[in-house]
Design an enzyme around this catalytic site. Structure first.
Site: not given
Lengths: 388, 388
Positions: A84, A334
């Site tokens: 991420c 996200h």
């Protein structure tokens, strides 16, 4: 060494775009960023690109050249992957490339397509950011991992699910004015507490959604910006990166994120600023508890004190140091390989006094972006400042 | 700016290690490279790591921090992915990091585990280096793509399968003295011509094998090397990277590799050398025809003339400019995410007069490594030179 200026940035609508490919999403962001920058694409000399799960979600690796082509660039294109934190890590390489004089214009961005494979497969794909042998095969997924970290935090320092609920409420509130946000829905503390449990103590509103989206920014040198009369008042003045053991079991502490401590220390030193100089920050709140780790690692709070920040109103829009004015990963969404550059874009817009969103933090001069991968085994921190 | 010195390098046995994990393979290479360098691991400040298909072959992304931990480093760790050019691209970022003064010691390496999933699944995984939408879904695999490129070359410039067979014979011959090589087996031109066809005109011996393996190198500054009295006579004096459209259909020419032309031009310019200065090279011969593209792009031959180089003995061990003295990908093996650093290690060893293998090219001073991804949509070229 010239600190890179952010000449343009773009973020697609974050949300569910199962019918759009990664290249389609990135083309939108990249072309818009170049257009906003007012830079001739022929002048771009490199692309750094973040993507995490393309192999699993789109059967597509080697996305660097694919994405360069998608935005019409004939340049060396490098995909960086740090789960991420992929896009934040791409920013770091782009900064390096500008600073050492190798290029005057570098495009940095990222994209992720996740909803096309469904929530179960996306959760499984996300799990490859953890240690397959020692975590994933034992049944660990990220909600479970962050739940462990939250329990450890509560045990060590105190805090409750209600404290976390205030973070969710704040970030949902912030997203109401972010037109790119995936979720624009006001919630109450009671909503968050009463929501279904995902992995105790974390509930539905403690977790960011699964998101498709892309983002890009155009970095350039101060001299290029001056020469071409660009509107690029914001510079990346500090970059930092930290690492940690991938598996939680290999760490001495589950309620601290030393990779972020190290990234912050390096970035602050690089920019010659300290936490007290920072007006606002975008941090990696994949789960509400992660925002607590972030603001403690960034030095805004002592260990154990970040948990109360949202509840006390210190990190809200009207607080002393707003956190995640974009809505954060929690509400903005996200798309993992894009997140680090989306944070960069948000900070640049908020710092740039001429941008409509700058009124959120009037007269601010220093903003920070904190991007984390896995259970914070990789972290980048970037300091941005308005230049005279 | 200091040109990085290669203080140590290591390559595992290339071959079939289905029972060993990627981290196990990389730990062997990384620890040996650090040991050979004689550098205190505490002094390492960053890891750049190449891996291509870990998501598919090991259900493991986010390998940067995993691999740092595997070799005992607590440093920022960045995975770079550019298909089969992943490790060469990692080298480029490592060079940048040394040159801009950010670090004095950087470890760069790569690993790939491929045989554990079987040949069919590995071939499918390799295909994600091509364009999924426009190539893979139409049935394209890499043998087919390079067969198209070979046909186009023959059509444009002439040449035959027999010419390619001489390349295979040469690289098999070279591998006989490389103890790390996957295949140590002498073959004849007849063997290569009579071998089963993989994708016409390419046969079994025109294609590199599926390989597990890892490699690492330790880069440092000239001043660090002097201060610590290290034996590190070889410097990376030039780096170049080029990109091209991912899909063959989007290119004007199937028998040229402009990404490599650009990478070579940049690397030569950076090092201030030309093709005539190069004593030998390790190039990306995933298929025999790819070696032809490489030596033409590197400027050793005019377009259309590289095809006869092996047949004429010019690129053999005793030729004017030996190519792939390691055996190349063809015989040494091709653990894709590791290959670029394995090339670097080979060139460093051959240039270092004190290394046992240096007698292969006595008195050589300039060597080149050429690493390509996909159908040469990504390429890095690195120039290495013996320093006084």
């Amino acid at each position: 060494m010239s600190d890179p200026r952010i000449a343009g940035a773009s973020v697609t609508q974050f949300g569910k775009h199962p019918e759009r490919t990664g290249r389609d999403l990135f083309a939108e962001a990249g072309l818009e960023a170049l257009s906003e920058a007012g830079i001739d694409p022929e002048d771009a000399e490199a692309l750094y690109y973040g993507n995490f799960m393309g192999e699993l979600a789109e059967h597509q690796g080697h996305q660097g050249p694919l994405m360069a082509e998608a935005i019409g660039l004939d340049v060396p294109a490098t995909r960086v992957e740090a789960a991420c934190a992929s896009a934040g890590t791409a920013v770091r390489e782009a900064v390096k490339t500008i600073r050492n004089g190798e290029a005057e214009v570098v495009v940095v961005g990222g994209a992720e397509r996740m909803t096309n494979i469904g929530t179960a497969a996306a959760t499984d794909a996300l799990a490859i950011a953890a240690d397959d042998l020692y975590e994933v095969r034992a049944g660990m997924t990220f909600p479970g991992a962050y739940a462990l970290m939250a329990r450890s935090y509560f045990d060590q320092y105190g805090g409750s699910h209600e404290d976390l609920a205030h973070i969710a409420v704040k970030n949902h509130e912030h997203a109401l004015v972010n037109e790119h946000a995936q979720i624009q829905k006001e919630i109450t503390v009671e909503d968050a507490i009463d929501a279904p449990t995902i992995a105790s103590p974390l509930g539905l509103y403690d977790s960011c959604p699964i998101t498709d989206g892309a983002t890009a920014a155009v970095l350039t040198t101060e001299s290029y910006a001056e020469e071409h009369d660009l509107d690029a008042p914001v510079a990346i003045t500090g970059t930092g990166q930290g690492g940690d053991n991938l598996a939680l079991q290999d760490r001495p502490h589950l309620a601290q994120t030393p990779a972020a401590d190290k990234a912050a220390e390096e970035a602050y030193g690089d920019a010659d600023v300290g936490p007290d100089d920072v007006d606002f920050a975008e941090v990696h709140d994949c789960f509400t508890i992660a925002e607590v780790f972030a603001i403690e690692s960034l030095g805004f709070y002592e260990r154990g004190e970040g948990i109360a920040a949202a509840r006390n109103g210190e990190t809200t829009r009207d607080g002393d140091r707003p956190i995640n004015l974009s809505g954060g990963l929690k509400a903005k969404g996200h798309p993992v390989g894009a997140t680090g550059v989306a944070q960069l874009a948000t900070v640049a817009w908020l710092l740039d006094g001429s941008h409509p969103r700058a009124d959120a933090v009037p007269d601010s001069t220093v903003g920070v972006a904190h991007n984390a991968g896995g259970t914070v085994a990789s972290t980048t921190v970037h300091v941005m400042e308005v230049q005279e």
